[in-house]
Design an enzyme around this catalytic site. Structure first.
Site, short mmCIF file in Angstrom:
data_model
loop_
_atom_site.label_atom_id
_atom_site.label_comp_id
_atom_site.label_asym_id
_atom_site.label_seq_id
_atom_site.Cartn_x
_atom_site.Cartn_y
_atom_site.Cartn_z
CB THR A 39 32.33 18.61 19.25
OG1 THR A 39 32.41 18.79 18.19
CG2 THR A 39 33.22 19.92 19.80
CE1 TYR A 52 36.23 19.99 16.66
CE2 TYR A 52 35.53 17.84 17.56
CZ TYR A 52 35.15 18.96 16.47
OH TYR A 52 34.22 19.12 16.03
CB THR A 118 26.54 20.04 16.84
OG1 THR A 118 27.66 20.30 16.19
CG2 THR A 118 26.64 20.06 18.37
CG ASP A 119 28.84 17.49 12.07
OD1 ASP A 119 28.95 18.72 12.59
OD2 ASP A 119 29.80 16.80 11.71
CE LYS A 191 26.89 22.40 13.28
NZ LYS A 191 27.87 21.43 13.32
CD GLU A 313 6.71 27.59 -9.94
OE1 GLU A 313 6.98 27.41 -11.09
OE2 GLU A 313 7.15 28.29 -8.96
#
Ligand code: GLU
Length: 356
Positions: A39, A52, A118-119, A191, A313
């Site tokens: 981005t 975008y 950023t993903d 994120k 567990e």
């Protein structure tokens, strides 16, 4: 009147002298900016819409929005890739890691700033945190708004990343992400919001610091192994071992484990419920994958904070599983891929998950 003129001339000379002295005291350093897309390099249809195209503009166009960084450092820029980070892949990671190592080994280079979508920024940051062999700063930066939007956050984030990269106090802190005025450590990066400019957090440990008035202020340091202190070396590696993430949820079956076995994966990370727990069917399928096919299994959790602890567990020793502790499934996949370049032993993999 005459004495006023004289006063101004003397004051002017003092100003020029102190300016050149301060320049002399702090010579500009060289910072490389490696661009990968995202981005931050995105272009919207209008200045107000959210839609975008990611990775649409080049690094040179991107840097035109922050001419101020030229006053802070000698900037050299390279375009390594230009993709939305949802398409980030091992090939670009290996290329990036090798290039960062080459650059940081040069005496005149003080640090590297990487622009990135950023993903998957948390995955790339962690990969570099484990494979860059230098104490010099490597900083990832992105943006939540495209470069054409009103209030684009990219230019401010790039400025903050460069001031952080040149600061001597940034040395030896591992790979960091600088966004929204925060300095975040790659070892606990997540994120946390799909749209907000404050999306990145260190949810377990809190940020390393902030950037304020063009200077980094650190308030904590990472105690985990990273960068120059990491045992992983990808300089000779052409391909990374394949590791998949499998989610547990109500009614989860062994279906995806069976598919992973058929695809000859080398490792599986589970995003379990709670403290990394798994449905009985999923756990049984994983046990078979370890025993019959030698696949390495690391338990992590779909919960954002807290450890996936050993011996709660699930009896990890009985099943020959490892537990990820504070490493979330996305970062656990990265660490397991690197671990598998060295060992298949679950105890040794467990050691790595406790140390990194
Ligand atoms: N999907 C794009 C990417 O990760 C846009 C997300 C972003 O950069 O904020 O590159």
């Amino acid at each position: 009147m005459k004495s006023n003129v004289l006063k101004s001339v003397v004051l002017g000379l003092i100003c020029i002298l102190s300016l050149s002295l301060s320049t002399y005291a702090q010579p500009k350093k060289t910072i490389y900016i490696l661009a990968t897309g995202g981005t931050i390099a995105g272009q919207g249809d209008t200045e107000v819409t959210a839609g975008y195209k990611s990775g649409a503009i080049t690094v040179d166009e991107l840097l035109k929005a922050v001419p101020e960084i030229k006053d802070i450092a000698y900037i050299k820029a390279e375009q390594v890739a230009n993709i939305g980070s949802q398409d980030m892949n091992d090939e670009v990671w290996l290329k990036l890691s090798k290039r960062v190592n080459e650059l940081l080994s040069q005496g005149d280079v003080a640090g590297v700033v990487i622009t990135h979508g950023t993903d998957t920024q948390e995955e790339t940051a962690y990969f570099l945190n484990l494979t860059v062999k230098s104490e010099k700063p490597t900083i990832l930066v992105g943006a939540m708004r495209p470069s054409t939007a009103i209030g684009a956050d990219g230019p401010r984030n790039i400025y903050n990343a460069v001031v952080t990269a040149v600061a001597p106090e940034s040395i030896g802190r591992g790979v960091m992400v600088v966004m929204d005025d925060k300095i975040l450590s790659a070892d606990d990066l997540a994120k946390t919001n799909t749209l907000s400019v404050g999306t990145f957090q260190n949810p377990n440990y809190g940020p390393l610091g902030i950037v304020y008035n063009g200077k980094p202020i650190y308030t904590r340091q990472s105690l985990k192994r990273h960068t120059a202190n990491s045992e992983f070396d990808v300089s000779y590696i052409k391909e990374l071992p394949r590791v998949e993430i499998i989610l547990s949820h109500s009614n989860a079956t062994g279906l995806f484990v069976e598919a992973a076995v058929k695809a000859h994966v080398k490792g599986i990370v589970t995003a379990g419920v709670g403290n990394g727990n798994l449905t009985t069917a999923l756990q049984d399928a994983l046990e078979k994958a370890v025993k019959n096919h030698g696949i390495a299994v690391v338990r992590s959790s779909r919960i954002m904070t807290g450890p996936t602890a050993q011996w709660d567990e699930v009896d990890d020793d009985k099943l020959n599983f490892s537990a990820s502790w504070f490493i979330n499934p996305y970062r656990a996949r990265v660490l397991l891929m690197l671990a598998l370049t060295k060992t298949k032993d679950y105890k040794e993999i467990q050691r790595m998950f406790s140390e990194y």
